[in-house]
Design a protein around this motif. Structure first.
Motif, mmCIF file in Angstrom:
data_model
loop_
_atom_site.group_PDB
_atom_site.id
_atom_site.type_symbol
_atom_site.label_atom_id
_atom_site.label_comp_id
_atom_site.label_asym_id
_atom_site.label_seq_id
_atom_site.Cartn_x
_atom_site.Cartn_y
_atom_site.Cartn_z
ATOM 1 N N ARG A 366 0.846 -1.184 0.000
ATOM 2 C CA ARG A 366 0.000 0.000 0.000
ATOM 3 C C ARG A 366 0.885 1.239 0.000
ATOM 4 O O ARG A 366 1.942 1.279 0.648
ATOM 5 C CB ARG A 366 -0.929 0.000 1.213
ATOM 6 N N LEU A 367 0.451 2.254 -0.725
ATOM 7 C CA LEU A 367 1.212 3.486 -0.884
ATOM 8 C C LEU A 367 0.450 4.662 -0.286
ATOM 9 O O LEU A 367 -0.775 4.731 -0.375
ATOM 10 C CB LEU A 367 1.446 3.740 -2.383
ATOM 11 N N ILE A 368 1.186 5.581 0.320
ATOM 12 C CA ILE A 368 0.624 6.837 0.814
ATOM 13 C C ILE A 368 1.376 7.974 0.122
ATOM 14 O O ILE A 368 2.608 7.967 0.080
ATOM 15 C CB ILE A 368 0.776 6.979 2.339
ATOM 16 N N THR A 369 0.637 8.925 -0.425
ATOM 17 C CA THR A 369 1.265 10.099 -1.027
ATOM 18 C C THR A 369 0.678 11.368 -0.422
ATOM 19 O O THR A 369 -0.468 11.385 0.011
ATOM 20 C CB THR A 369 1.037 10.138 -2.552
ATOM 21 N N VAL A 370 1.494 12.396 -0.398
ATOM 22 C CA VAL A 370 1.068 13.705 0.112
ATOM 23 C C VAL A 370 1.567 14.770 -0.852
ATOM 24 O O VAL A 370 2.743 14.758 -1.236
ATOM 25 C CB VAL A 370 1.648 13.987 1.510
ATOM 26 N N VAL A 371 0.685 15.662 -1.254
ATOM 27 C CA VAL A 371 1.108 16.863 -1.994
ATOM 28 C C VAL A 371 0.505 18.070 -1.282
ATOM 29 O O VAL A 371 -0.668 18.078 -0.933
ATOM 30 C CB VAL A 371 0.676 16.834 -3.480
ATOM 31 N N LEU A 372 1.329 19.083 -1.049
ATOM 32 C CA LEU A 372 0.890 20.286 -0.344
ATOM 33 C C LEU A 372 1.082 21.515 -1.224
ATOM 34 O O LEU A 372 2.089 21.642 -1.917
ATOM 35 C CB LEU A 372 1.670 20.464 0.964
ATOM 36 N N HIS A 373 0.095 22.384 -1.180
ATOM 37 C CA HIS A 373 0.086 23.618 -1.963
ATOM 38 C C HIS A 373 0.391 23.305 -3.424
ATOM 39 O O HIS A 373 1.403 23.731 -3.985
ATOM 40 C CB HIS A 373 1.085 24.640 -1.413
ATOM 41 N N ASP A 374 -0.520 22.562 -4.034
ATOM 42 C CA ASP A 374 -0.329 22.039 -5.387
ATOM 43 C C ASP A 374 -1.501 22.455 -6.271
ATOM 44 O O ASP A 374 -2.649 22.124 -5.979
ATOM 45 C CB ASP A 374 -0.232 20.512 -5.319
#
Length: 396
Positions: A366-374
């Motif tokens: 399982r993968l977790i991704t985070v993008v901020l202010h995108d």
């Protein structure tokens, strides 16, 4: 000078002038066929090679047809593209020779010949253009696969609610509370917040009773701010006590770049009007890596959030709760192979568009991704997920 000689000299002069004009026309490119012949590249040798991945080496270079009479595309227009070479040729132009590769992108929609010196072996490194902070994490091992400003704390808007959801689920699952507990929603500030065009979403109607489960779905799916704050007060007894609990939990997990002043993710500049300002800082600030760690705890300890995260929409008290995750099946940015099943969107003008995504591709962890202010949170999340899954460490 005799008449015949004079005629011969004049004739010679005319022919010389004609020859000069022809030469000038060719030099200026008026002779189209001749120019094409001069400009074309000639193939000296050509062979098929084992399919090999390349990416652009610098800002220079372009793809052409084999004779170089037509440009296909500049390499600079595709900075993150992996090109696959299947042929190699020695091409001659004027007095020079060079080695050229016949390449195509993965889908085969763009292809052509390019000088080998403009390319470098290997798949293209990922470069997220818009995200100010991002991370891809293996949910099983906690390993960071890729990051951009991974340890820089930034405002995270409603992504903050993953911590609120964690503490809510913790109270329910521990037996200290129940899904059917009625939550106090009589606060004038929270009622006003629900009616606010800028900060609202879920309305607390007079005389209606809302359970923990009702507000859980409102906060999770519809990102309701008043629902998140009401849940926090139910968990800890007051808004302030809950925010202190959020920070204590972050500290217990060893998060070094996380601080909270809001249960919902709204900034204090907005919360003040509703009587819910807390602390001296204006916003929750958490680094991409620490956001991913919170999400990992949430998914691992309370896996029901993955099932709930796939709900596209749901009615509670006659109000439509809409899940804004546009990577889910049937949504605009859905990619079947990624199997995205969560997790949380967020936006304020200060934080920009934020998104925590999760999914489990077949045969992978399982993968977790985070993008901020995108500005393109879903397309860049998709790019990040596809890139991360290429890592051998993600294999199940």
């Amino acid at each position: 000078m005799g008449a015949q000689e004079t005629i011969m000299q004049v004739t010679k002069f005319k022919w010389g002038l004609f020859a000069l004009l022809v030469t000038l026309m060719v030099g200026l490119g008026v002779g189209q066929a001749t120019t094409a012949q001069a400009a074309a590249y000639q193939t000296v040798t050509s062979k098929t090679i084992t399919k090999t991945a390349y990416h652009k080496k610098s800002k220079k270079g372009a793809l052409y047809n084999q004779t170089h009479t037509r440009k296909v595309v500049n390499l600079s227009a595709h900075p993150n593209t992996t090109w696959y070479a299947t042929k190699q040729a020695t091409l001659k132009h004027a007095n020079s020779k060079g080695i050229y590769l016949y390449v195509a992108n993965k889908s085969g929609s763009i292809k052509g010949w390019v000088w080998h010196g403009y390319l470098k072996k290997g798949t293209a490194p990922l470069s997220l253009k818009y995200a100010k902070g991002a991370v891809a994490m293996d949910a099983q091992t906690g390993k960071v696969i890729w990051s951009k400003a991974g340890n820089t704390a930034r405002p995270i808007a409603s992504v903050s609610k993953i911590m609120t959801l964690y503490l809510t689920l913790q109270k329910v699952e521990s037996g200290k509370g129940s899904w059917n507990d009625v939550v106090n929603t009589s606060s004038k500030g929270l009622i006003a917040m629900g009616n606010s065009a800028a900060c609202g979403g879920f309305k607390f109607k007079s005389g209606h009773k809302y359970t923990v489960k009702d507000l859980y779905y409102a906060a999770y799916l519809d990102s309701s701010n008043n629902a998140a704050i009401a849940l926090g007060k139910w968990v800890a007894g007051s808004n302030g006590a809950f925010i202190r609990k959020m920070n204590a939990q972050a500290k217990a997990w060893g998060l070094k770049h996380a601080s909270f002043v809001s249960a919902s993710g709204l900034e204090n500049s907005d919360l003040a009007a509703f009587g819910y300002r807390y602390g001296s800082a204006n916003a929750n600030k958490v680094s991409p890596i620490d956001v991913a760690k919170i999400a990992r705890h949430l998914i691992t300890d309370y896996p029901r959030v993955v099932t709930d995260g796939q709900i596209g929409s749901k009615y509670v008290d006659g109000q439509l709760l809409y899940n804004y995750n546009n990577l889910l099946k049937g949504r605009k940015y859905y990619q079947a192979s990624l199997k995205v099943d969560g997790l949380k969107t967020g936006y304020t003008p200060l934080a920009g568009y934020c998104f925590v995504g999760t999914g489990q591709k077949t045969g992978k962890h399982r993968l977790i991704t985070v993008v901020l202010h995108d500005e393109n949170e879903f397309t860049e999340t998709r790019s990040l997920m596809n890139y991360a899954y290429k890592s051998s460490s993600m294999n199940a």
